[in-house]
Design a protein around this motif. Structure first.
Motif, short mmCIF file in Angstrom:
data_model
loop_
_atom_site.label_atom_id
_atom_site.label_comp_id
_atom_site.label_asym_id
_atom_site.label_seq_id
_atom_site.Cartn_x
_atom_site.Cartn_y
_atom_site.Cartn_z
N LYS A 90 0.67 -1.07 -0.18
CA LYS A 90 0.02 -0.20 -0.04
C LYS A 90 0.96 1.22 -0.03
CE LYS A 90 -3.78 2.15 2.44
NZ LYS A 90 -4.69 2.29 3.40
N VAL A 91 0.80 2.22 -0.84
CA VAL A 91 1.48 3.46 -1.12
C VAL A 91 0.73 4.54 -0.71
CG1 VAL A 91 2.90 4.89 -2.67
CG2 VAL A 91 2.71 2.33 -3.01
N ALA A 114 3.12 4.85 -8.81
CA ALA A 114 2.09 3.81 -9.62
C ALA A 114 2.70 3.46 -10.87
CB ALA A 114 0.69 4.58 -9.92
N SER A 115 3.41 4.30 -11.74
CA SER A 115 3.96 4.00 -12.96
C SER A 115 5.11 3.07 -12.67
CB SER A 115 4.43 5.21 -13.73
OG SER A 115 5.58 5.71 -13.03
N VAL A 116 6.04 3.05 -11.54
CA VAL A 116 7.01 2.26 -11.49
C VAL A 116 6.48 0.72 -10.82
CG1 VAL A 116 8.90 1.80 -9.86
CG2 VAL A 116 8.60 3.95 -10.89
N LEU A 117 5.48 0.76 -9.99
CA LEU A 117 4.72 -0.58 -9.20
C LEU A 117 3.97 -1.12 -10.11
CD1 LEU A 117 4.87 0.66 -5.56
CD2 LEU A 117 6.73 -0.88 -6.71
N LYS A 118 3.54 -0.68 -11.31
CA LYS A 118 2.40 -1.21 -12.23
C LYS A 118 3.02 -2.44 -12.79
CE LYS A 118 2.19 1.52 -16.12
NZ LYS A 118 1.63 2.38 -16.87
N TYR A 126 -7.18 2.94 -6.38
CA TYR A 126 -6.18 4.28 -6.64
C TYR A 126 -7.05 5.47 -6.54
CZ TYR A 126 -2.78 7.07 -9.30
OH TYR A 126 -1.58 7.79 -9.69
N LYS A 127 -6.72 6.19 -5.40
CA LYS A 127 -7.79 7.32 -4.94
C LYS A 127 -6.99 8.74 -4.76
CE LYS A 127 -10.09 4.39 -1.71
NZ LYS A 127 -10.06 3.97 -0.19
N TYR A 128 -7.61 9.77 -5.49
CA TYR A 128 -7.08 11.21 -5.43
C TYR A 128 -8.63 11.71 -4.29
CZ TYR A 128 -4.08 11.34 -9.24
OH TYR A 128 -3.02 10.99 -10.21
N ARG A 129 -8.26 12.19 -3.31
CA ARG A 129 -9.05 12.78 -2.74
C ARG A 129 -9.34 14.20 -2.72
NH1 ARG A 129 -7.65 9.19 1.64
NH2 ARG A 129 -9.04 7.15 1.36
N GLU A 130 -10.79 15.05 -2.80
CA GLU A 130 -11.02 16.17 -2.94
C GLU A 130 -10.23 17.11 -1.65
OE1 GLU A 130 -12.48 17.49 -5.67
OE2 GLU A 130 -12.51 15.56 -6.41
N SER A 145 -3.44 7.38 -1.73
CA SER A 145 -3.16 6.26 -1.65
C SER A 145 -3.55 5.16 -2.80
CB SER A 145 -3.54 5.56 -0.21
OG SER A 145 -4.94 5.46 -0.28
N PHE A 146 -2.77 4.13 -2.97
CA PHE A 146 -3.14 3.01 -3.83
C PHE A 146 -2.78 1.72 -3.23
CE2 PHE A 146 0.50 4.47 -5.83
CZ PHE A 146 1.27 3.33 -6.32
N LEU A 147 -3.40 0.45 -3.64
CA LEU A 147 -2.75 -0.81 -3.34
C LEU A 147 -2.29 -1.65 -4.32
CD1 LEU A 147 -2.76 -2.87 -0.65
CD2 LEU A 147 -5.06 -3.46 -1.90
N VAL A 148 -1.10 -2.31 -4.32
CA VAL A 148 -0.68 -2.96 -5.51
C VAL A 148 -0.78 -4.53 -4.84
CG1 VAL A 148 1.26 -3.69 -6.86
CG2 VAL A 148 1.05 -1.01 -5.81
#
Length: 152
Positions: A90-91, A114-118, A126-130, A145-148
């Motif tokens: 989890k990043v 995300a581009s490195v770990l994908k 994959y979340k952008y929060r307001e 955050s996002f989860l890989v």
């Protein structure tokens, strides 16, 4: 088999005779260690829950928006190692109070991670929060955050 014979046979094994069913009018019994049965009923679900919790291995990589490239590469390399060891990663981009004006930099760091770990797993949540403001006009941030997920 008579009840007395069954009782004698079960007692010789050190077990208890327990009635299982009386549906057919004929009692259906089996021999078991009743003390062990009660212990399994009491402790068994806790052990199952603990084993489920230990099987889920999620490692967290926390990134600050002000992190320099060398540290970012080191953290992402650790994330790659975790994924190679069949762990999920989890990043999080964590905003400290002094980083509140760096929201776009945080999004850029998250996109780079995300581009490195994908290449090593599938990206989920994959979340952008307001950006939200409280009553006094202060900006409230929640981490991006996002989860890989590791391919198993």
């Amino acid at each position: 088999m008579l009840a007395s014979e069954a009782l004698r046979l079960v007692r010789s094994e050190g077990l208890n005779l327990v009635q299982v069913s009386l549906r057919t009018g004929i009692p259906l019994c089996k021999g078991l260690d009743f003390r062990q049965y009660l212990l399994n009923q009491k402790i068994g679900p806790e052990i199952v829950e603990k084993s489920k919790a230990t099987n889920l291995k999620v490692k967290e990589v926390r990134i600050s928006p002000a992190i320099d490239q060398r540290d970012m590469d080191r953290l992402l390399m650790n994330g790659q190692k975790f994924l190679e060891r069949s762990m999920d990663v989890k990043v999080n981009v964590h905003f400290k109070p002094q980083h509140r004006g760096m929201y776009q930099e945080g999004i850029n760091k998250l996109d780079h991670a995300a581009s490195v770990l994908k290449e090593f797993g599938t990206i989920e949540n994959y979340k952008y929060r307001e950006i939200k403001r409280d009553v006094n006009g202060k900006i409230l941030f929640k981490p991006l955050s996002f989860l890989v997920k590791c391919p198993r």
